[in-house]
Scaffold this active site. Structure first.
Site, PDB file in Angstrom:
ATOM      1  CE1 TYR A 138     -25.232  16.076 -13.002  1.00  0.00           C
ATOM      2  CE2 TYR A 138     -26.645  15.710 -15.352  1.00  0.00           C
ATOM      3  CZ  TYR A 138     -26.021  16.678 -14.383  1.00  0.00           C
ATOM      4  OH  TYR A 138     -25.600  17.996 -14.871  1.00  0.00           O
ATOM      5  CG  ASP A 233     -33.925  12.212 -13.705  1.00  0.00           C
ATOM      6  OD1 ASP A 233     -34.506  12.692 -15.025  1.00  0.00           O
ATOM      7  OD2 ASP A 233     -33.084  12.733 -13.333  1.00  0.00           O
ATOM      8  CE  LYS A 264     -29.505  14.231 -21.149  1.00  0.00           C
ATOM      9  NZ  LYS A 264     -29.170  13.865 -19.634  1.00  0.00           N
TER      10      LYS A 264
HETATM   11  C1  LIG Z   1     -29.257  14.834 -18.529  1.00  0.00           C
HETATM   12  C2  LIG Z   1     -30.086  14.589 -17.460  1.00  0.00           C
HETATM   13  C3  LIG Z   1     -30.342  15.530 -16.736  1.00  0.00           C
HETATM   14  C4  LIG Z   1     -30.025  16.892 -16.883  1.00  0.00           C
HETATM   15  O1  LIG Z   1     -30.719  17.490 -17.923  1.00  0.00           O
HETATM   16  P1  LIG Z   1     -30.229  18.865 -18.565  1.00  0.00           P
HETATM   17  O2  LIG Z   1     -31.129  18.887 -19.723  1.00  0.00           O
HETATM   18  O3  LIG Z   1     -28.544  18.749 -18.856  1.00  0.00           O
HETATM   19  O4  LIG Z   1     -30.263  20.040 -17.722  1.00  0.00           O
HETATM   20  C5  LIG Z   1     -31.117  15.025 -15.454  1.00  0.00           C
HETATM   21  N1  LIG Z   1     -31.140  13.757 -15.099  1.00  0.00           N
HETATM   22  C6  LIG Z   1     -30.745  12.846 -15.793  1.00  0.00           C
HETATM   23  C7  LIG Z   1     -30.994  11.525 -15.466  1.00  0.00           C
HETATM   24  C8  LIG Z   1     -30.277  13.412 -16.994  1.00  0.00           C
HETATM   25  O5  LIG Z   1     -29.463  12.350 -17.836  1.00  0.00           O
END
Ligand SMILES: *Cc1c(COP(=O)(O)O)cnc(C)c1O
Length: 428
Positions: A138, A233, A264
């Site tokens: 994701y 990511d 996060k």
């Molecule tokens: C949570 C997440 C995102 C998206 O971040 P948001 O702040 O929810 O837009 C992208 N990449 C990874 C790996 C994530 O866990």
């Protein structure tokens, strides 16, 4: 709580502002939170031990007093300026100091923005269109990443989203995770068209799926040979798995991603995220370069204050505590499940883990999807009844904080045998 959910559903689609919060895959009404502190969240009438941690940011525990104080102090000086601040420079320096591959960084407000911009930047820099992602990873909800995505998308079994134009995803190639042959084959045939591979530092949005040793280094090597970029990511894993995120604990075969994304933990609960990496690539961003990106609230002073304070407090002792608690928790869950004869595997990377209801470890999304998913809802609801708030989906990792002390872990594990029994009795 059911009343509040009914009220919410009348005015907000599904009653929630982010799909996985709706308890869609486990059933029932979500916990509406009034406040949170340390390892706990509180609804109007009840205390829960929380293992969601706002989906990652709460590494130090909820409402850490020093972080809250820093935000309050920043708030008293103004909520947003639309002009640069010293705090942004300070946070940039902190990240660059901790994560060696980051030479320059730009702050945005969400992880989605960070990965969206990183992909645009990779395409602009290389002059190529194709982006490679892995099934079950994701990267936020931007159009060109909503193909075989994990997280809420995995829960709802969507292979993509309505409203995404075909043309947008035509330039996204999805490969099975941990499959080197698939990557090699694609690069052999289309290498000169590939702008970037984007991959989670360690996938944790389809449950946790560790990269096989050296997999990320292998991806970098493939990219480098083809003139493509590797985007790591680390929105979820950054500053959670170590001071330097997944990259920091993944150097058995050394590699340097070209770009990294953060979110996060970097905001400690406030809306801030970032992309960073090679200076020569980052300088392609406007105003220096031709790749456009902007944000009214980017580098927001409250979020920046929370980020600086969170990173400063995330010392070795914090990571040791989180690692230890997470290990004790997964050991305890595993023992309880074994005692009830439930086939399962603890899927783990550093302090992140999830329970897979299969005795065969999963290395990719198809294997994750093939587990006994039906065992999760009863397991989840048994724990919720006993005041333990797990992620409401089998496709999510459990988030432990530095305030999840031995005593808190023991309380969770006291509820584990009953939950394991519920999982054992579940039927498909
Ligand atoms: C949570 C997440 C995102 C998206 O971040 P948001 O702040 O929810 O837009 C992208 N990449 C990874 C790996 C994530 O866990």
């Amino acid at each position: 709580m059911a009343d509040l959910f009914t009220r919410a559903q009348a005015v907000i689609p599904g009653g929630v502002d982010s799909p996985v919060r709706a308890f869609g895959s486990v059933g029932g009404a979500p916990v509406f939170v009034e406040r949170a502190s340390g390892p706990h969240i509180y609804s109007a009438d009840r205390e829960y031990i929380d293992l969601v941690g706002s989906w990652g940011p709460a590494l130090l525990g909820h409402a850490h007093p020093t972080v809250v104080e820093a935000v309050q102090k920043a708030a008293s000086k103004g909520l947003s300026f639309g002009a640069p601040t010293e705090a942004e420079v300070e946070l940039a320096e902190l990240v660059i100091d901790r994560v060696e591959p980051v030479e320059k960084i730009r702050f945005v407000s969400t992880g989605t923005e960070a990965t969206m911009t990183a992909i645009r930047l990779a395409r602009g820099f290389t002059g190529r269109d194709l982006v490679v992602k892995f099934a079950g990873c994701y990267h936020g909800h931007e159009d060109n990443m909503l193909v075989a995505a994990g997280s809420g998308v995995a829960t709802f079994g969507m292979s993509s989203s309505a409203g995404v134009p075909k043309g947008t995803v035509e330039d996204t190639v999805v490969l099975p995770y941990n499959n080197r042959e698939a990557v090699e084959t694609l690069f052999a045939t289309h290498g000169e068209k590939i702008a970037a591979i984007i991959t989670e530092g360690a996938p944790a949005n389809m449950g946790v799926v560790p990269p096989t040793p050296g997999f990320n280094a292998f991806l970098k090597e493939q990219c480098e040979k083809a003139g493509a970029l590797l985007i790591l990511d680390e929105v979820l894993t950054g500053f959670r798995l170590s001071k330097a995120g997944m990259w920091g604990i993944d150097q058995d075969v050394p590699y340097t991603p070209d770009l990294l994304t953060f979110g996060k933990v970097i905001g400690g609960g406030m809306p801030i995220a970032a992309l960073g990496g090679r200076a020569d690539v980052m300088d392609w961003l406007a105003p220096l370069g031709p790749v456009y990106q902007a944000g009214t609230l980017s580098g927001n002073p409250l979020a920046t204050a929370a980020g600086i304070t969170t990173l400063a407090l995330a010392d070795d002792a914090v990571y040791e505590q989180v690692n230890r608690s997470s290990q004790a928790l997964s050991d305890g869950f595993s023992q309880a499940l074994s005692a009830e004869g439930v086939d399962h595997t603890i899927q783990r990377v550093g302090s992140l883990f999830s329970i897979l209801f299969s005795d065969t470890p999963a290395t990719n999304y198809d294997e994750v999807a093939a587990q006994d998913q039906f065992r999760y809802a009863p397991f989840f609801h048994s724990l919720l009844e006993d005041g333990i708030h797990l992620p409401p989906s089998v496709f999510e990792a459990y988030f432990v904080s530095a305030t999840h002390t031995d005593e808190v872990i023991d309380k969770i594990l006291a509820a584990a045998p009953k939950a394991a029994r519920a999982a054992a009795q579940a039927t498909a």
